[in-house]
Design an enzyme around this catalytic site. Structure first.
Site, mmCIF file in Angstrom:
data_model
loop_
_atom_site.group_PDB
_atom_site.id
_atom_site.type_symbol
_atom_site.label_atom_id
_atom_site.label_comp_id
_atom_site.label_asym_id
_atom_site.label_seq_id
_atom_site.Cartn_x
_atom_site.Cartn_y
_atom_site.Cartn_z
ATOM 1 N N HIS A 182 43.597 50.770 43.011
ATOM 2 C CA HIS A 182 43.294 51.159 41.621
ATOM 3 C C HIS A 182 43.448 52.673 41.498
ATOM 4 O O HIS A 182 42.524 53.352 41.045
ATOM 5 C CB HIS A 182 41.858 50.787 41.222
ATOM 6 C CG HIS A 182 41.661 49.331 40.924
ATOM 7 N ND1 HIS A 182 40.418 48.765 40.831
ATOM 8 C CD2 HIS A 182 42.533 48.340 40.681
ATOM 9 C CE1 HIS A 182 40.539 47.482 40.558
ATOM 10 N NE2 HIS A 182 41.811 47.200 40.466
ATOM 11 N N HIS B 194 47.653 36.618 36.756
ATOM 12 C CA HIS B 194 46.973 37.863 36.380
ATOM 13 C C HIS B 194 48.043 38.950 36.357
ATOM 14 O O HIS B 194 48.868 39.023 37.261
ATOM 15 C CB HIS B 194 45.919 38.114 37.469
ATOM 16 C CG HIS B 194 45.145 39.366 37.402
ATOM 17 N ND1 HIS B 194 44.771 39.983 36.229
ATOM 18 C CD2 HIS B 194 44.616 40.135 38.407
ATOM 19 C CE1 HIS B 194 44.052 41.063 36.527
ATOM 20 N NE2 HIS B 194 43.965 41.183 37.827
ATOM 21 N N ASP C 176 49.166 44.591 41.211
ATOM 22 C CA ASP C 176 49.135 44.204 42.622
ATOM 23 C C ASP C 176 49.554 42.746 42.808
ATOM 24 O O ASP C 176 49.865 42.330 43.919
ATOM 25 C CB ASP C 176 47.759 44.470 43.255
ATOM 26 C CG ASP C 176 46.600 43.956 42.436
ATOM 27 O OD1 ASP C 176 46.708 43.924 41.202
ATOM 28 O OD2 ASP C 176 45.574 43.598 43.038
ATOM 29 N N HIS D 6 38.830 38.961 36.837
ATOM 30 C CA HIS D 6 38.094 40.042 36.225
ATOM 31 C C HIS D 6 38.801 40.679 35.043
ATOM 32 O O HIS D 6 38.323 41.698 34.525
ATOM 33 C CB HIS D 6 37.772 41.104 37.285
ATOM 34 C CG HIS D 6 39.004 41.826 37.788
ATOM 35 N ND1 HIS D 6 39.110 43.185 37.704
ATOM 36 C CD2 HIS D 6 40.171 41.401 38.305
ATOM 37 C CE1 HIS D 6 40.280 43.571 38.193
ATOM 38 N NE2 HIS D 6 40.928 42.502 38.564
ATOM 39 N N ASP E 282 41.945 36.912 42.026
ATOM 40 C CA ASP E 282 41.093 37.982 42.567
ATOM 41 C C ASP E 282 39.722 37.485 43.037
ATOM 42 O O ASP E 282 39.145 38.049 43.972
ATOM 43 C CB ASP E 282 40.887 39.079 41.521
ATOM 44 C CG ASP E 282 42.043 40.063 41.493
ATOM 45 O OD1 ASP E 282 42.614 40.336 42.556
ATOM 46 O OD2 ASP E 282 42.364 40.575 40.401
ATOM 47 N N TYR F 154 33.701 44.195 47.519
ATOM 48 C CA TYR F 154 34.624 43.743 46.468
ATOM 49 C C TYR F 154 33.836 43.236 45.259
ATOM 50 O O TYR F 154 34.099 43.604 44.117
ATOM 51 C CB TYR F 154 35.487 42.638 47.070
ATOM 52 C CG TYR F 154 36.666 42.175 46.274
ATOM 53 C CD1 TYR F 154 37.924 42.721 46.478
ATOM 54 C CD2 TYR F 154 36.553 41.140 45.348
ATOM 55 C CE1 TYR F 154 39.027 42.262 45.775
ATOM 56 C CE2 TYR F 154 37.640 40.677 44.646
ATOM 57 C CZ TYR F 154 38.885 41.240 44.869
ATOM 58 O OH TYR F 154 39.970 40.783 44.178
ATOM 59 N N HIS G 27 43.681 38.368 47.566
ATOM 60 C CA HIS G 27 43.543 39.450 48.557
ATOM 61 C C HIS G 27 42.780 38.918 49.765
ATOM 62 O O HIS G 27 41.772 38.220 49.608
ATOM 63 C CB HIS G 27 42.733 40.630 48.010
ATOM 64 C CG HIS G 27 43.356 41.322 46.845
ATOM 65 N ND1 HIS G 27 44.468 42.116 46.948
ATOM 66 C CD2 HIS G 27 43.003 41.350 45.537
ATOM 67 C CE1 HIS G 27 44.778 42.605 45.764
ATOM 68 N NE2 HIS G 27 43.908 42.147 44.878
#
Ligand code: FEO
Length: 395
Positions: free
Chosen positions: A23, A79, A83, A145, A164, A192, A225
């Protein structure tokens, strides 16, 4: 690199061993990360997510070795954050007519990012996409998110592709939860959650309960991730339910910044006072200008109460403390108590500033704080110790 999760389902993402900031500079990734993409092959083939744009070419070249790209029937974009969607332009350049499945919000965010009119197919919760013997069932996950976030469940293999949610920033050659160090795994999963998902906790609870109500078996949870949850995969969903319920441990964190050690000395005496009053509570001290801010936020997440300390400078507070306050205000922690302290020479505004910020950030304030003029001597240090004792008795 690719590996098999179960016959017909392969991981085809990218492990990023070098990543240390995510980010932009917002999130520290001490252990690197991975961008997980998945290839699901039945009578039809679906690609679920891609990777971050710097790895777009490598990703598509690797994918090209694994499968003739024209044999990909469906592209699922869970999403739009880059990334996961960053390789889409490079991929779609090769297969421009293939349908891209996303939510209604995903349509907006993908168009907003890439300004392309790909063959978008908008789906909502409960919509199904048949792959032959198996099917993908889509589940919108708004604000988990981003507004566009989506998951899907693969029937037959009982896999939840969660994007995520349930992820961790870890680079490892052992991509399953039972093969990695458990303390590292849960440290990263907690960090996280604390740094990304805390403000959305009510939605986390609602969404997990919604998915559990389907009463479907879950053999794997494949996040976007870090490692794949295959050993008791629902353990991470249970953890999320705990974390979403205004999580706290029996911990008090004292977070301070200091110019000439006066506020540090107060912090250490407050800590001593807390321990004298309650020898069971865990007390941790952090100099915010010398610590990683995301790690400190994780400690705030774990704490039942925090104390923030800063000396006064130019009628304000030190800037590392300002950054922490900005972050914890946005994360909307609930049911935590707090107080402020600090040294000063002339005007001494810092304690009130910290108190006001903490109050606005939703912390329950215990008193008006403690401040000491000039370098604290024996009397001020004894008062700091008494302040710590008093604080411990009230949290
Ligand atoms: Fe991992 Fe919200 O992107």
């Amino acid at each position: 690199m690719k590996f098999e999760i179960t016959p017909g389902v392969d991981w085809v993402g990218k492990i990023d061993w070098e990543l240390r900031k995510f980010h932009g500079e917002e999130y520290s990734t001490h252990r690197g990360s991975s961008y997980n993409a998945y290839l699901v092959r039945d009578e039809k083939t679906a690609l679920i997510d891609t990777v971050w744009s710097p790895f777009a070419k490598e990703f598509v070249n690797n994918l090209d070795k694994e499968i003739d790209l024209n044999q990909i029937d469906y592209v699922i974009a869970n999403h739009a954050e880059m990334d996961h969607s960053g390789a889409l332009p490079f991929l779609m350049h090769r297969i421009p007519d293939k349908p891209v499945y996303c939510t209604a919000n995903g349509l907006k965010s993908l168009k907003g990012h890439y300004h392309k009119d790909w063959n978008f197919q908008v789906v909502k919760t409960g919509d199904k996409l048949s792959l032959g013997k198996k099917e993908l069932i889509f589940v919108e996950a708004m604000m988990l998110h981003w507004p566009d976030s989506m998951m899907e469940y693969l029937t037959g293999d009982a896999i939840l592709f969660s994007n995520d949610a349930f992820g961790q920033h870890i680079a490892t050659e052992h991509m399953f939860n039972d093969l990695v160090d458990q303390s590292e795994l849960f440290e990263e999963a907690t960090k996280y959650y604390a740094n990304i998902l805390t403000p959305f906790s009510p939605l986390v609870t609602k969404k997990i309960n919604e998915v559990v109500a389907f009463n479907l078996p879950v053999n794997f949870i494949c996040p976007s991730h870090g490692v794949i949850w295959r050993d008791n995969p629902l353990q991470i969903a249970q953890k999320y339910l705990q974390w979403a319920a205004d999580y706290q441990e029996n911990q008090i964190s004292i977070i301070y910044d200091t110019m000439w050690d006066g506020t540090r000395m107060l912090a250490e005496h407050i800590a001593r006072g807390i321990k004298q009053a309650d020898d069971k509570v865990t007390v941790k001290l952090f100099n915010i200008s010398r610590r990683d801010i995301n790690d400190v936020v994780t400690e705030v997440f774990k704490s039942k109460a925090i104390l923030l300390g800063s000396p006064t400078i130019n009628k304000g507070i030190l800037n590392a403390m300002s950054a922490l306050i900005e972050m914890i205000t946005g994360l909307k922690f609930k049911k935590k108590k707090a107080a402020a302290f600090g040294c000063y020479g002339w005007s001494g505004e810092s304690v009130k500033i910290l108190t006001d910020h903490l109050s606005k950030a939703g912390f329950e304030m215990i008193g008006d704080g403690f401040k000491a003029m000039w370098q604290p001597g024996d009397e001020a240090l004894a008062q700091a110790l008494a302040f710590g004792k008093d604080f411990a008795g009230k949290v």
